[in-house]
Design a protein around this motif. Sequence first.
Motif, short mmCIF file in Angstrom:
data_model
loop_
_atom_site.label_atom_id
_atom_site.label_comp_id
_atom_site.label_asym_id
_atom_site.label_seq_id
_atom_site.Cartn_x
_atom_site.Cartn_y
_atom_site.Cartn_z
N ALA A 138 -18.35 -11.57 -8.53
CA ALA A 138 -18.04 -10.14 -8.53
C ALA A 138 -17.96 -9.61 -7.11
N GLU A 139 -18.87 -10.06 -6.24
CA GLU A 139 -18.87 -9.60 -4.85
C GLU A 139 -17.64 -10.13 -4.10
N SER A 140 -17.27 -11.38 -4.37
CA SER A 140 -16.05 -11.92 -3.76
C SER A 140 -14.83 -11.14 -4.22
N ALA A 141 -14.83 -10.73 -5.48
CA ALA A 141 -13.72 -9.93 -6.01
C ALA A 141 -13.67 -8.55 -5.35
N VAL A 142 -14.85 -7.98 -5.02
CA VAL A 142 -14.87 -6.71 -4.29
C VAL A 142 -14.18 -6.87 -2.93
N PHE A 143 -14.52 -7.95 -2.20
CA PHE A 143 -13.89 -8.19 -0.90
C PHE A 143 -12.39 -8.40 -1.04
N GLU A 144 -11.97 -9.07 -2.11
CA GLU A 144 -10.55 -9.27 -2.36
C GLU A 144 -9.85 -7.93 -2.55
N SER A 145 -10.49 -7.01 -3.28
CA SER A 145 -9.92 -5.68 -3.47
C SER A 145 -9.79 -4.95 -2.14
N LYS A 146 -10.78 -5.08 -1.27
CA LYS A 146 -10.73 -4.42 0.03
C LYS A 146 -9.60 -4.99 0.88
N PHE A 147 -9.51 -6.32 0.93
CA PHE A 147 -8.49 -6.96 1.76
C PHE A 147 -7.08 -6.76 1.21
N SER A 148 -6.99 -6.43 -0.08
CA SER A 148 -5.69 -6.24 -0.70
C SER A 148 -5.22 -4.78 -0.68
N GLY A 149 -5.96 -3.93 0.04
CA GLY A 149 -5.52 -2.54 0.17
C GLY A 149 -6.49 -1.49 -0.33
N LYS A 150 -7.62 -1.93 -0.89
CA LYS A 150 -8.66 -1.01 -1.39
C LYS A 150 -8.17 -0.25 -2.63
N ASN A 151 -9.08 0.54 -3.21
CA ASN A 151 -8.75 1.38 -4.38
C ASN A 151 -8.13 0.55 -5.50
N ARG A 152 -8.78 -0.55 -5.82
CA ARG A 152 -8.25 -1.43 -6.88
C ARG A 152 -9.36 -2.29 -7.47
N LEU A 196 -20.90 -10.92 -21.67
CA LEU A 196 -21.51 -9.93 -20.78
C LEU A 196 -20.69 -9.89 -19.50
N SER A 197 -20.52 -8.70 -18.95
CA SER A 197 -19.77 -8.58 -17.71
C SER A 197 -20.55 -7.79 -16.67
N VAL A 198 -20.28 -8.12 -15.40
CA VAL A 198 -20.86 -7.41 -14.27
C VAL A 198 -19.73 -6.81 -13.46
N VAL A 199 -19.87 -5.54 -13.14
CA VAL A 199 -18.89 -4.84 -12.31
C VAL A 199 -19.58 -4.35 -11.06
N LEU A 200 -19.11 -4.79 -9.90
CA LEU A 200 -19.63 -4.32 -8.62
C LEU A 200 -18.57 -3.50 -7.91
N MET A 201 -19.00 -2.52 -7.14
CA MET A 201 -18.03 -1.67 -6.44
C MET A 201 -18.60 -1.14 -5.13
N ASP A 202 -17.73 -1.04 -4.14
CA ASP A 202 -18.05 -0.41 -2.86
C ASP A 202 -17.19 0.83 -2.70
N LEU A 203 -17.78 1.89 -2.19
CA LEU A 203 -16.98 3.07 -1.84
C LEU A 203 -16.28 2.76 -0.51
N ASP A 204 -14.97 2.86 -0.51
CA ASP A 204 -14.18 2.49 0.67
C ASP A 204 -14.40 3.48 1.82
N ASP A 205 -14.62 2.90 3.03
CA ASP A 205 -14.72 3.69 4.26
C ASP A 205 -15.80 4.77 4.16
N PHE A 206 -16.90 4.46 3.49
CA PHE A 206 -17.93 5.47 3.31
C PHE A 206 -18.66 5.80 4.62
N LYS A 207 -18.75 4.83 5.52
CA LYS A 207 -19.37 5.11 6.82
C LYS A 207 -18.60 6.17 7.58
N GLN A 208 -17.28 6.08 7.53
CA GLN A 208 -16.45 7.09 8.18
C GLN A 208 -16.60 8.45 7.50
N TYR A 209 -16.72 8.42 6.18
CA TYR A 209 -16.92 9.67 5.44
C TYR A 209 -18.21 10.34 5.90
#
Length: 346
Positions: free
Chosen positions: A325-339, A212-225
């Motif tokens: 999964a949440e730590s991986a989301v933060f890693e994606s953000k710190f690594s440039g987002k959109n990944r 079983l897998s869990v996928v979490l995601m944040d929309l980047d810079d959504f507050k600015q949007y």
Amino acid sequence: MLARIAQLEDRNRRLEILYETARDLSSTLQVGEVLDRLLDRTLQVLRESVGCILIHSETQGVLYLRSSRGLPWRRGGRFYMPLGEGISGWVGARREALMIPDVNADARFVLRGLERDIEGPVLSAPLLVRDSLIGVMTVSRGPGGEPHSHEDLELLEAIASHAAVEIENAKLHEETVALRYLDVVTRLCNYTTFQKTLLRELDRADRYGRSLSVVLMDLDDFKQYNACHGHARGDEALQAAADLIVAQARSSDTVGRIGADEFGVILPESDTKSANLFADKVCESIAAHSFPGPAGDVPGRLTASIGVASFPFDARTAIDLLDIAESAVFESKFSGKNRVSGIEDL
């Protein structure tokens, strides 16, 4: 004198029918059950052989089948009738009841789909609440059936009038119940439902030795949007993002909105490789999508930072899976987002 007595007896019989119908329908708040009970009782009291109830969709401008009896239409089969077409569409568009001595000889109607199997004398009435169309109920006695009387039509109209209120009450009840489990903006499951579903699916995976897998995601810079385009456009963007995620998901997957700009997906029987493929597709589809702009005509752009965690490879509990999964989301953000990132990137 005898005629007057007969009229009073007939009036009392009809009042009793309406009372019994109202009592029967008010004993449940499930829309499907209300419709089935309504159709069964109507066929019984009017001595009809076939019938159907179509419900009005305001957004699509059509009537769709919700209940039928005596018609060769599989349960759950989809049937749509545009307003103005066929018997039900005619009644729905005009919001007035209709009595047809023999539908096969009436040139006004070209019957299609479900209605092709309606023959002989026909009655049809709109289901109205304060002039708002809820649906249409149509019944028939079949080929060679006894002609209807005006009293039959009046009785059907009376039943439909009472029933429409009960149907509307049941719909409102179901919508209220749904709000306990669904996000109002996206109509995805909410955080509480997501958590409960994850625990249930994780227990099943553990019991049967499945992944079983869990996928979490944040929309980047959504507050600015939101700040640039406004909250109305922001809600439209959330709805669009939800649709893009659902489009990549399977029917067995659970998609939820678990935060202001956060989504989660539970993927039963999916290992890390499968989950990453899913996450990559979602990431690409969001980045390529033209979201609503400030005036609705200038496209806006959004991306997503995504994290993946899998059972039993990365963790064995719901809390640990979500943490990874949440730590991986933060890693994606710190690594440039959109990944997409996973435990191997932490």
